[in-house]
Design an enzyme around this catalytic site. Structure first.
Site, PDB file in Angstrom:
ATOM      1  N   SER A  96       0.774  -1.150  -0.004  1.00 15.08           N
ATOM      2  CA  SER A  96      -0.022  -0.183  -0.156  1.00 15.08           C
ATOM      3  C   SER A  96       0.492   1.423   0.002  1.00 15.08           C
ATOM      4  CB  SER A  96      -0.838  -0.231   1.152  1.00 15.08           C
ATOM      5  OG  SER A  96      -0.337  -0.097   2.404  1.00 15.08           O
ATOM      6  N   ASN A 119      -2.447  -3.359  12.305  1.00 17.19           N
ATOM      7  CA  ASN A 119      -3.865  -3.461  12.350  1.00 17.19           C
ATOM      8  C   ASN A 119      -4.603  -2.430  12.989  1.00 17.19           C
ATOM      9  OD1 ASN A 119      -3.391  -5.736  10.833  1.00 17.19           O
ATOM     10  ND2 ASN A 119      -4.218  -7.174  12.123  1.00 17.19           N
ATOM     11  N   THR A 164     -42.368  21.167 -11.843  1.00 19.56           N
ATOM     12  CA  THR A 164     -42.454  19.560 -11.656  1.00 19.56           C
ATOM     13  C   THR A 164     -42.221  18.912 -13.009  1.00 19.56           C
ATOM     14  OG1 THR A 164     -44.855  19.734 -11.689  1.00 19.56           O
ATOM     15  CG2 THR A 164     -43.961  19.882  -9.627  1.00 19.56           C
ATOM     16  N   HIS A 165     -41.718  17.919 -12.923  1.00 21.19           N
ATOM     17  CA  HIS A 165     -41.523  17.234 -14.274  1.00 21.19           C
ATOM     18  C   HIS A 165     -40.821  18.205 -15.211  1.00 21.19           C
ATOM     19  CE1 HIS A 165     -44.276  14.125 -12.830  1.00 21.19           C
ATOM     20  NE2 HIS A 165     -44.855  15.111 -12.235  1.00 21.19           N
ATOM     21  N   SER A 194     -15.382  26.409 -26.982  1.00 19.55           N
ATOM     22  CA  SER A 194     -15.183  25.106 -27.636  1.00 19.55           C
ATOM     23  C   SER A 194     -14.094  25.210 -28.750  1.00 19.55           C
ATOM     24  CB  SER A 194     -16.468  25.123 -28.562  1.00 19.55           C
ATOM     25  OG  SER A 194     -16.149  24.508 -29.604  1.00 19.55           O
ATOM     26  N   ASN A 226     -19.126  26.814 -22.242  1.00 26.36           N
ATOM     27  CA  ASN A 226     -19.873  25.634 -21.804  1.00 26.36           C
ATOM     28  C   ASN A 226     -19.646  25.661 -20.175  1.00 26.36           C
ATOM     29  OD1 ASN A 226     -20.428  24.536 -24.224  1.00 26.36           O
ATOM     30  ND2 ASN A 226     -18.320  23.917 -24.603  1.00 26.36           N
ATOM     31  N   TYR A 258      -9.227  -8.879  10.902  1.00 28.31           N
ATOM     32  CA  TYR A 258      -8.443  -7.976   9.605  1.00 28.31           C
ATOM     33  C   TYR A 258      -8.158  -8.959   8.435  1.00 28.31           C
ATOM     34  CZ  TYR A 258      -5.289  -5.019   6.880  1.00 28.31           C
ATOM     35  OH  TYR A 258      -4.924  -4.499   6.148  1.00 28.31           O
ATOM     36  N   GLN A 292      -7.451  -2.950   3.140  1.00 30.15           N
ATOM     37  CA  GLN A 292      -6.375  -2.151   2.485  1.00 30.15           C
ATOM     38  C   GLN A 292      -6.991  -1.433   1.279  1.00 30.15           C
ATOM     39  OE1 GLN A 292      -1.937  -2.955   2.533  1.00 30.15           O
ATOM     40  NE2 GLN A 292      -2.267  -3.168   0.302  1.00 30.15           N
TER      41      GLN A 292
HETATM   42  N1  ARG Z   1      -1.273  -1.712   4.570  1.00 33.13           N
HETATM   43  C1  ARG Z   1      -2.127  -1.980   5.694  1.00 33.13           C
HETATM   44  C2  ARG Z   1      -3.526  -1.277   5.294  1.00 33.13           C
HETATM   45  O1  ARG Z   1      -3.566  -0.376   4.730  1.00 33.13           O
HETATM   46  C3  ARG Z   1      -1.972  -1.906   6.946  1.00 33.13           C
HETATM   47  C4  ARG Z   1      -2.183  -3.209   8.028  1.00 33.13           C
HETATM   48  C5  ARG Z   1      -1.334  -4.234   7.339  1.00 33.13           C
HETATM   49  N2  ARG Z   1      -1.729  -5.231   8.413  1.00 33.13           N
HETATM   50  C6  ARG Z   1      -1.214  -6.630   7.914  1.00 33.13           C
HETATM   51  N3  ARG Z   1      -1.518  -7.454   8.884  1.00 33.13           N
HETATM   52  N4  ARG Z   1      -0.751  -6.793   6.766  1.00 33.13           N
HETATM   53  O2  ARG Z   1      -4.688  -1.788   5.778  1.00 33.13           O
END
Ligand code: ARG
Length: 500
Positions: A27, A110, A155-156, A277, A285, A317, A322
């Site tokens: 992530s 987590n 209306t409509h 345009s 526009n 979790y 993510q």
């Molecule tokens: N990158 C994870 C997220 O955005 C963080 C938690 C990751 N936890 C794990 N057990 N891999 O949710």
């Protein structure tokens, strides 16, 4: 002094992940949004560890010093599962594992990510609320200038009855007011700390969850540790709130587009919100309003995306969670930007009061007044009166003559057909059908009578001021808690003696 040169914090349990798998599951690309919050969560947690005497103050102080200098900028090429891991790895590389190895004592990614999301979300909700208030303010400013101007109500998308510009704009204001109220209630549910949930069971490490929550500016705890890490309804509720607001915003945007067309000619948008345009030199526009309308679709998509990810996800979790987060930020940002721009468009639009009020008197849009009069003064039921006036409208359209002339002439014959012969003076009919008299005759609370514009404007200005006060309170509470976190942790960091 550093005793360990390097140690991969992933530990020896697994061999190296493939680059492809790491890229796919990482992530890092999205974590920039919460990186600052992740650092703050680490600071508050370490402060709690020291406070609870779970970590030696010297060790804690060094960790805090590191965190205070840590960068929340993620360089594009950096490879890690996420920023949480990267930060800890950097700390281990810099301080040694004997010291930095305590950073994750009693916490997990987590609870950390759930907490960081809630912190960032607080700011996003405050920005969103500011944007909503700015459209509301723009609407009220237009009402203050042109509120009593008569406009057609639809209306409509057919002309229905004359109303005032205030009446129409108050309707939008009130929908936005509910959006704001919803977001303020949401804020209370977002502003709870999951920290101390650890992976999902809680922890034997004796950190005071409430101490951590206070340092991070939360008003309370997510009570259950499993709920703390597994739930994302705060995200879904935020997505729902901004989706509803975007539905409202898109309807206003659509009206700006319609009203600025030559067919309506009710308003002219400022050039700063329009585009021309590339081929038709005459074009202007309403592209910003079009994008607001379109962004409502994207935001709905983000809500649906988040819902689909969460559906039937087993507790607690899973990495699926993510994938929810980028939907959240995209929707919050799109909604806030759209609504802010909408405010500018409303504020700067010039209103063609003549075109609007002359459109308001067309289309026999006051016919119900004549029907109401027949029912209240001439002993027929409303349904009979409705039929009589309907027939008169049909005759007037067929003859291409104004309704008031045809009504004066044909009312006795037509009314006789529906059960009672009624005769009315031509002048009485004219007054009855006059749009201004129609508006002035509206007697119900919340109706379009121009006499109530000032009072209703005042009430809404008060509501807007109340939102501003709430927003100020939320912002200053967040600033105060940030200061508290800094002073607490820098105090702890300072106590570290140089020889440590
Ligand atoms: N990158 C994870 C997220 O955005 C963080 C938690 C990751 N936890 C794990 N057990 N891999 O949710």
């Amino acid at each position: 002094m550093r005793k360990t040169k390097e140690m991969d914090i992933r530990g020896p349990r697994l061999r190296k992940q493939s680059d492809e798998a790491l890229d796919f599951t990482s992530s890092m690309a999205a974590d920039g949004r919460i990186a600052r919050r992740v650092i703050e969560v680490n600071m508050a947690h370490m402060a709690a560890l020291v406070e609870a005497q779970e970590v030696d103050p010297a060790v804690g102080g060094k960790c805090l010093k590191f965190l205070m200098g840590a960068s929340s900028v993620i360089s594009p090429g950096s490879k890690a599962e996420d920023f949480h891991q990267q930060l800890e790895q950097d700390a281990v590389d810099s301080l040694g594992v004997e010291t930095a190895g305590f950073l994750n004592y009693g916490k997990s990614r987590n609870d950390q990510v759930a907490t960081a999301i809630r912190m960032e979300l607080r700011s996003a909700i405050i920005d969103f609320l500011g944007a909503v208030a700015s459209v509301q303010r723009a609407l009220l400013r237009q009402v203050a200038k042109h509120g009593e101007v008569m406009i057609p109500g639809y209306t409509h998308l057919q002309r229905a009855q004359p109303v005032t510009l205030a009446h129409h704009f108050f309707a939008h204001f009130d929908a936005l007011q509910r959006d704001a109220e919803r977001a303020l209630q949401l804020y209370g549910r977002v502003n709870l700390s999951p920290m101390g949930s650890a992976a999902m069971a809680g922890t034997s490490v004796k950190i005071d969850r409430r101490y951590v929550a206070r340092l991070l500016g939360f008003s309370g705890l997510v009570r259950n540790a499993m709920d703390g890490v597994a739930s994302r309804d705060a995200a879904v509720e935020s997505l729902s709130c901004v989706t509803i607001a975007m539905l409202d915003a898109s309807r206003l945007a659509e009206e700006l587009i319609l009203w600025s067309s030559a067919e309506f000619g009710f308003i002219e948008l400022a050039d700063s919100y329009a585009a021309s345009s590339s081929i038709m030199p005459q074009k202007k526009n309403a592209v910003v309003a079009e994008m607001v309308r379109a962004k409502a679709g994207s935001v709905i998509g983000d809500l649906m995306g988040a819902c689909a990810i969460l559906k039937a996800l087993p507790y607690s979790y899973n990495l699926d969670l993510q994938e929810v987060t980028p939907h959240l930020w995209r929707a919050m940002d799109d909604a806030t930007a759209s609504i802010r721009l909408l405010a500018g468009m409303v504020e700067s639009a010039s209103i063609n009061t003549e075109a609007i009020s002359s459109a308001a008197s067309g289309g026999n849009s006051t016919a119900v007044a004549l029907a109401n009069h027949l029912a209240s003064e001439h002993g027929v039921s409303f349904r009979q009166a409705h039929a009589i006036v309907g027939e008169l409208v049909r005759l007037s359209e067929g003859a291409g003559k104004p309704l008031q002339d045809v009504a004066a002439e044909k009312l006795p014959a037509v009314s006789a057909k529906f059960g009672k012969k009624i005769t009315l003076d031509r002048n009485v009919i004219r007054t009855m059908l006059d749009p201004e008299a129609f508006l002035g005759g509206i007697a119900t609370e919340g109706g379009a009578n121009p006499r109530s514009v000032k009072r209703e404007l005042g009430a809404r200005e008060k509501e807007l001021a109340a939102t501003a006060t709430s927003l100020k309170g939320l912002t200053s509470a967040l600033n105060a808690s940030e200061r508290k976190l800094r002073t607490t942790t820098s105090g702890m960091a300072r106590e570290v003696k140089p020889r440590d």
